[in-house]
Design an enzyme around this catalytic site. Structure first.
Site, mmCIF file in Angstrom:
data_model
loop_
_atom_site.group_PDB
_atom_site.id
_atom_site.type_symbol
_atom_site.label_atom_id
_atom_site.label_comp_id
_atom_site.label_asym_id
_atom_site.label_seq_id
_atom_site.Cartn_x
_atom_site.Cartn_y
_atom_site.Cartn_z
ATOM 1 N N ARG A 15 0.976 -1.193 -0.027
ATOM 2 C CA ARG A 15 0.443 0.213 0.245
ATOM 3 C C ARG A 15 0.649 1.112 -0.434
ATOM 4 O O ARG A 15 0.501 1.724 -0.239
ATOM 5 C CB ARG A 15 -1.273 -0.208 0.766
ATOM 6 N N GLY A 78 3.392 -15.360 8.285
ATOM 7 C CA GLY A 78 2.608 -14.661 9.574
ATOM 8 C C GLY A 78 3.544 -14.532 10.718
ATOM 9 O O GLY A 78 4.999 -15.308 11.061
ATOM 10 N N TYR A 100 8.711 -4.136 15.698
ATOM 11 C CA TYR A 100 8.113 -4.041 13.966
ATOM 12 C C TYR A 100 8.340 -2.931 13.548
ATOM 13 O O TYR A 100 8.937 -1.962 13.975
ATOM 14 C CB TYR A 100 6.400 -4.287 13.815
ATOM 15 N N GLY A 101 9.945 -3.167 12.349
ATOM 16 C CA GLY A 101 10.149 -2.578 11.336
ATOM 17 C C GLY A 101 9.340 -0.963 11.041
ATOM 18 O O GLY A 101 9.865 -0.348 10.199
ATOM 19 N N ASN A 225 1.325 1.994 6.745
ATOM 20 C CA ASN A 225 0.914 0.749 6.077
ATOM 21 C C ASN A 225 1.116 1.647 4.474
ATOM 22 O O ASN A 225 1.109 1.036 3.665
ATOM 23 C CB ASN A 225 -0.005 -0.274 6.211
ATOM 24 N N TYR A 364 30.442 35.428 -4.568
ATOM 25 C CA TYR A 364 30.725 34.218 -3.992
ATOM 26 C C TYR A 364 32.392 34.422 -3.143
ATOM 27 O O TYR A 364 33.445 34.550 -4.036
ATOM 28 C CB TYR A 364 30.840 33.196 -5.567
HETATM 29 C C1 UD1 Z 1 -0.288 -8.000 13.981
HETATM 30 C C2 UD1 Z 1 -1.229 -8.791 14.991
HETATM 31 C C3 UD1 Z 1 -2.913 -8.073 15.436
HETATM 32 C C4 UD1 Z 1 -1.587 -6.498 16.206
HETATM 33 C C5 UD1 Z 1 -1.356 -5.807 15.012
HETATM 34 C C6 UD1 Z 1 -1.077 -4.353 15.182
HETATM 35 C C7 UD1 Z 1 -0.482 -10.684 14.652
HETATM 36 C C8 UD1 Z 1 -1.302 -12.702 14.313
HETATM 37 N N1 UD1 Z 1 -1.636 -9.363 14.818
HETATM 38 O O1 UD1 Z 1 -1.107 -8.506 12.725
HETATM 39 O O2 UD1 Z 1 -2.823 -8.407 17.099
HETATM 40 O O3 UD1 Z 1 -3.584 -6.014 16.495
HETATM 41 O O4 UD1 Z 1 -0.181 -6.798 14.993
HETATM 42 O O5 UD1 Z 1 -0.557 -3.901 14.478
HETATM 43 O O6 UD1 Z 1 0.375 -11.581 15.061
HETATM 44 N N2 UD1 Z 1 5.728 -9.406 9.356
HETATM 45 C C9 UD1 Z 1 7.203 -10.665 9.143
HETATM 46 N N3 UD1 Z 1 6.515 -11.530 8.639
HETATM 47 C C10 UD1 Z 1 5.315 -12.411 8.401
HETATM 48 C C11 UD1 Z 1 3.777 -11.367 8.571
HETATM 49 C C12 UD1 Z 1 4.566 -9.946 8.897
HETATM 50 O O7 UD1 Z 1 7.396 -9.501 9.079
HETATM 51 O O8 UD1 Z 1 5.647 -13.442 7.918
HETATM 52 C C13 UD1 Z 1 5.703 -8.080 9.684
HETATM 53 C C14 UD1 Z 1 5.269 -7.488 9.086
HETATM 54 O O9 UD1 Z 1 6.045 -6.675 7.257
HETATM 55 C C15 UD1 Z 1 5.104 -6.001 9.632
HETATM 56 C C16 UD1 Z 1 4.432 -6.953 11.248
HETATM 57 O O10 UD1 Z 1 4.973 -8.017 10.589
HETATM 58 O O11 UD1 Z 1 5.579 -5.122 10.083
HETATM 59 C C17 UD1 Z 1 2.945 -7.060 11.568
HETATM 60 O O12 UD1 Z 1 2.722 -8.453 10.761
HETATM 61 P P1 UD1 Z 1 0.755 -7.425 9.894
HETATM 62 O O13 UD1 Z 1 0.642 -9.120 9.381
HETATM 63 O O14 UD1 Z 1 0.713 -6.759 9.050
HETATM 64 O O15 UD1 Z 1 0.104 -7.950 11.353
HETATM 65 P P2 UD1 Z 1 -1.378 -7.097 11.809
HETATM 66 O O16 UD1 Z 1 -2.639 -8.277 10.603
HETATM 67 O O17 UD1 Z 1 -0.848 -5.913 11.595
#
Ligand code: UD1
Ligand code: CA
Length: 455
Positions: A15, A78, A100-101, A225, A364
């Site tokens: 996004r 995940g 989280y990055g 995002n 200058y």
């Molecule tokens: C996650 C949480 C949710 C929380 C939310 C807050 C889980 C299952 N859910 O959901 O409870 O409310 O964050 O923002 O953890 N990432 C990876 N590798 C992966 C998957 C994700 O590096 O395989 C990283 C993504 O880049 C992202 C972060 O982890 O920065 C969160 O992943 P995302 O799938 O967006 O989690 P949410 O659905 O937001």
């Protein structure tokens, strides 16, 4: 306690609609991931593991540092799967913090609180109560108020959706249990992902204690995002910086119209007018005034100096009590001595200007060493470049350079010397001399102007 930190940064960030990996998008002049890494460092962990995937090479290249362990997650299965990739590198850790990055505003004090509260034996969760928690995992508690599980939005029942306590995702895993828990995760859920959040139910099952902490401020746990959310984070971090500067003794004409993209060290009784941008390492001492629309990068401004509107400073050191601008451009290597003046439409580069010297208009001055109490007239140019090499111009104390002088370097003008206006100075001028290097004026009497032809 042996502490390891895992930062998740493998996601694609579709996004953002960008060729740049999401976590490299900047907030306050630094990548989001860079902020998170700095926050992690502030806790002095044993290791920092960064889980990367999309744009992995670019991310690693951009943020390379000796204290970072890069872990590639080639398929994003995940958050639980992502942490599991780092686990083999975290052997012996008593606590593993998950960050989280793309959540860059987390404060070190909040993370420290979560870490301390959780210790090495309990699971620590950072949660936040929101008016609208749509999209977030919900914290499910029993009637006694004990946390039982986290349920993701997409898996939630109507009842769960009413819960306003949301999971920020940031957590502290007890090292002793992390491996067992992550190994027993399944992906039988609405998204077919290995959810990190499922460790909560596993902790309950294994009778491991759960500690919950909250951030001081909701923006600390906000992620980006898309570019709209990025802009919200940018304004939030700028507001934070403005508050800090005011707390330290800086008056801001408008706290909403200052941008800091770096590290700013300030004294007291400083005034910053609207739309000032401060970048990189900037030091501003007591009683400095900076006018509207100035950009100051990697510079030091000493006590009592005034930088007037629309000036641009980069790699400059402005001594005490100087007067700069409006519309001045000080480029890298500019060093102004005490009380020096650099006026409108003057550009300086690698120029040492002595105390009390003035370059007031349209000049200058580059690759130059200028003494004290020198006056450089309007339109003066140091011709420092022959198309191949750069040369130095030296001007002694108390010199007067006439307007529109071209100083063809290498050349030096001795102390107390004067150059006539419009001179092209190609040879060294002895101290105390007057140098004139221009064609003599002649006047033709009774000059007849050409007449317009008629045919
Ligand atoms: C996650 C949480 C949710 C929380 C939310 C807050 C889980 C299952 N859910 O959901 O409870 O409310 O964050 O923002 O953890 N990432 C990876 N590798 C992966 C998957 C994700 O590096 O395989 C990283 C993504 O880049 C992202 C972060 O982890 O920065 C969160 O992943 P995302 O799938 O967006 O989690 P949410 O659905 O937001
Ligand atoms: Ca998701």
């Amino acid at each position: 306690m042996i502490l390891d930190i895992v930062i998740l940064a493998a996601g694609q960030g579709t996004r953002m609609r960008s060729a740049l990996p999401k976590v490299l998008h900047p907030v306050a002049g630094k990548s989001m991931l860079g902020h998170v890494i700095d926050c992690a460092r502030s806790l002095s962990p044993r290791h920092i593991h960064v889980v990367i995937g999309h744009g992995a090479e670019k991310v690693r290249e951009t943020l390379a540092a000796d204290d970072l362990n890069w872990v590639v997650q080639s398929e994003q299965l995940g958050t639980g799967h992502a942490v599991a990739q780092a686990l083999p590198h975290a052997g012996g850790a008593e606590q593993i913090l998950v960050l989280y990055g793309d959540v860059p505003l987390l404060r070190s004090s909040t993370l420290q609180r979560l870490s301390t509260q959780a210790g090495s034996d309990t699971l620590g969760l950072l949660t936040v109560t929101m008016d609208d928690p749509t999209g977030y995992g919900r914290i499910v508690r029993n009637p006694a108020g004990e946390v039982q599980a986290i349920v993701e939005q997409k898996d939630a029942s109507a009842e769960h959706l009413l819960i306003t306590e949301a999971n920020t995702g940031i957590m502290a895993l007890p090292g002793a249990h992390a491996g067992t828990w992550l190994n027993s995760l399944s992906n039988h859920n609405a998204q077919g992902e290995y959810y990190l959040t499922d460790v909560v139910a596993l902790a309950v099952k294994s009778k491991t204690g759960i500690e919950v902490a909250q951030p001081d401020d909701e923006v600390e746990v906000m992620g980006a995002n898309n570019r709209q959310q990025l802009a919200v984070l940018e304004r939030a971090i700028q507001a934070r910086e403005a508050l800090r500067l005011m707390a330290e003794g800086v008056t801001l004409a408008d706290p909403a119209r200052l941008d800091v993209r770096g590290t700013v060290v300030v004294g007291r009784d400083i005034f910053l007018d609207i739309n000032v941008v401060l970048e990189g390492q900037v030091t501003i001492e007591d009683d400095v005034e900076i006018g509207a629309h100035c950009v100051i990068r990697n510079s030091v401004i000493r006590k009592g100096s005034v930088i007037k509107a629309f000036s641009h400073l980069d790699g400059a050191e402005v001594g005490e009590g100087c007067d700069v601008g409006p519309y001045a451009r000080l480029r890298p290597g500019t060093l102004l001595g005490r009380g020096a003046k650099v006026g409108n439409f003057v550009e300086t580069k690698k120029a040492e200007i002595g105390a009390g010297s003035k370059i007031n208009h349209l000049s200058y001055v580059g690759d130059a060493v200028v003494g004290e109490q020198v006056n450089i007239g309007a339109g003066t140019i140091t011709c420092n470049y022959d198309g191949v090499n750069k040369f130095v111009t030296r001007i002694g104390d108390n010199v007067f350079i006439g307007s529109n002088t071209a100083l063809v370097a290498p050349v030096s003008v001795g102390a107390g010397a004067t150059t006539g206006a419009g001179s092209t100075i190609t040879q060294d001028v002895p101290a105390g001399a007057l140098a004139v290097g221009r064609s003599r004026q002649r006047s033709i009497e009774n000059w007849q102007r050409p007449q317009k032809k008629t045919d």
